[in-house]
Design an enzyme around this catalytic site. Structure first.
Site, PDB file in Angstrom:
ATOM      1  N   ASN A 142       0.761  -1.231  -0.048  1.00 33.46           N
ATOM      2  CA  ASN A 142       0.042   0.094   0.103  1.00 33.46           C
ATOM      3  C   ASN A 142       0.971   1.154  -0.067  1.00 33.46           C
ATOM      4  OD1 ASN A 142      -1.393   2.112   0.548  1.00 33.46           O
ATOM      5  ND2 ASN A 142      -2.935   1.202   2.048  1.00 33.46           N
ATOM      6  N   VAL A 143       0.975   2.115  -1.100  1.00 33.33           N
ATOM      7  CA  VAL A 143       1.908   3.184  -1.153  1.00 33.33           C
ATOM      8  C   VAL A 143       1.498   4.245  -0.196  1.00 33.33           C
ATOM      9  CG1 VAL A 143       2.067   2.703  -3.691  1.00 33.33           C
ATOM     10  CG2 VAL A 143       0.649   4.360  -2.942  1.00 33.33           C
TER      11      VAL A 143
ATOM     12  N   ASN B  29       2.132   5.885 -10.317  1.00 35.16           N
ATOM     13  CA  ASN B  29       0.902   5.712 -11.135  1.00 35.16           C
ATOM     14  C   ASN B  29      -0.085   5.602 -10.179  1.00 35.16           C
ATOM     15  OD1 ASN B  29      -0.843   5.232 -13.492  1.00 35.16           O
ATOM     16  ND2 ASN B  29      -0.816   3.291 -12.458  1.00 35.16           N
TER      17      ASN B  29
ATOM     18  N   SER C  80      -2.691  15.067 -13.362  1.00 33.17           N
ATOM     19  CA  SER C  80      -3.867  15.071 -13.949  1.00 33.17           C
ATOM     20  C   SER C  80      -4.378  16.476 -14.362  1.00 33.17           C
ATOM     21  CB  SER C  80      -5.071  14.384 -12.926  1.00 33.17           C
ATOM     22  OG  SER C  80      -6.292  14.786 -13.633  1.00 33.17           O
TER      23      SER C  80
ATOM     24  N   TYR D 224      -9.180  15.141  -4.890  1.00 38.54           N
ATOM     25  CA  TYR D 224      -8.356  14.513  -5.953  1.00 38.54           C
ATOM     26  C   TYR D 224      -7.399  15.907  -6.769  1.00 38.54           C
ATOM     27  CZ  TYR D 224      -7.166  11.993 -10.323  1.00 38.54           C
ATOM     28  OH  TYR D 224      -6.588  11.249 -11.484  1.00 38.54           O
TER      29      TYR D 224
ATOM     30  N   LYS E 233      -3.522  16.100  -7.012  1.00 37.73           N
ATOM     31  CA  LYS E 233      -2.692  16.057  -8.137  1.00 37.73           C
ATOM     32  C   LYS E 233      -1.982  17.399  -8.192  1.00 37.73           C
ATOM     33  CE  LYS E 233      -3.667  12.022  -9.671  1.00 37.73           C
ATOM     34  NZ  LYS E 233      -2.465  10.983  -9.799  1.00 37.73           N
TER      35      LYS E 233
ATOM     36  N   ILE F 281      -9.075   9.371 -20.016  1.00 37.06           N
ATOM     37  CA  ILE F 281      -8.579   8.254 -20.789  1.00 37.06           C
ATOM     38  C   ILE F 281      -9.602   6.892 -20.526  1.00 37.06           C
ATOM     39  CG2 ILE F 281      -6.364   6.717 -20.718  1.00 37.06           C
ATOM     40  CD1 ILE F 281      -5.973   9.777 -20.921  1.00 37.06           C
TER      41      ILE F 281
END
Length: 252
Positions: free
Chosen positions: A62-63, A89, A150, A162, A166, A195
């Site tokens: 888990n990063v 990523n 992003s 988010y 980012k 994407i």
């Protein structure tokens, strides 16, 4: 950078953008360490890379957890050898409005939704970048760190968490590019637009068409196009400290 026989870590490497990048690098002779949560897809991704004739290993972590990141990077260095690259990523979405009024009652964005995204999308990038950079300096191997940002970093409806994460990733990218250059480590970022992923693949055709109509090139980007863009940064030794937008001309 000549990618042949270089050792590169990719977080969130089990599927989607991470898997597309892993395949792109493997096709150019790079050895891969794929970091992700435990899943059958992670093992499958490793086998896909090995089938292309390179070394590849899975590292379950888990990063957002410091000890797990430290151990994963140590193990990768032991199995692969000196590290030459990292692609940050891994990321999650927990969208929600800061607040909304429903039936005269104010509903607030829960702290858990905020913190979970910050933990993975910002702290996770910090932890992985720190450990890989330290490993590169210790081994004397010059390298590249690419962070996946992003276009939402400039702010996007329903994405306080988010967008903030980012934006932080983009700022860290510039900071690291200045701090790490003296060790022969470049750092840059890619900011994707919309994407084609599992998430967008499940959208209704009319919703997908509506989104694509707002993109000047008339379609969503592909994971393979993101992978090629990340690869460009690795291979271009003068690209440093910038965020490359890949959004088909879309600005949120």
């Amino acid at each position: 950078m000549d990618l042949n026989n270089k050792n590169i870590l990719i977080t969130g490497g089990a599927r989607g953008l991470g898997l597309a990048m892993a395949k792109w690098f493997a096709e150019r002779g790079a050895n891969l360490g794929l970091i992700d949560l435990e899943s059958p897809e992670l093992s499958q991704a490793v086998e896909i890379c090995r089938a292309k004739g390179v070394k590849a290993f899975a590292y379950v972590a888990n990063v957002a957890e410091e000890e797990q990141v430290v151990n994963a990077v140590k193990k990768a260095t032991s199995e692969l050898g000196p590290l030459n690259g990292l692609v940050n990523n891994a990321g999650i979405l927990r969208d929600g409005l800061l607040l909304k009024v429903k039936d005269g009652k104010i509903e607030k964005l829960p702290l858990e939704k905020w913190q979970s995204v910050i933990n993975v999308n910002l702290t996770g990038v910090f932890l992985c970048g720190r450990e890989v950079a330290a490993s590169m300096v210790e081994s004397g191997s010059q390298g590249v760190i690419v962070n996946i940002a992003s276009i939402a970093r400039e702010g996007n409806y329903g994405q306080s968490n988010y967008s903030s994460a980012k934006a932080g990733v983009s700022a860290m990218t510039v900071t690291w590019s200045k701090e790490l250059a003296k060790y022969g480590i470049r750092c840059a970022a890619v900011a994707p637009g919309v994407i084609e992923t599992e998430m967008t693949g499940g959208m209704k055709p009319e919703a997908k068409a509506r989104i694509c109509s707002g993109i000047p090139v008339g379609r969503m980007g592909t994971p393979e196009e993101i992978a090629a863009t990340v690869g460009f940064i690795f291979e271009n030794d003068y690209y440093n400290g910038r965020t490359l937008e890949l959004d088909g001309g879309l600005k949120l």
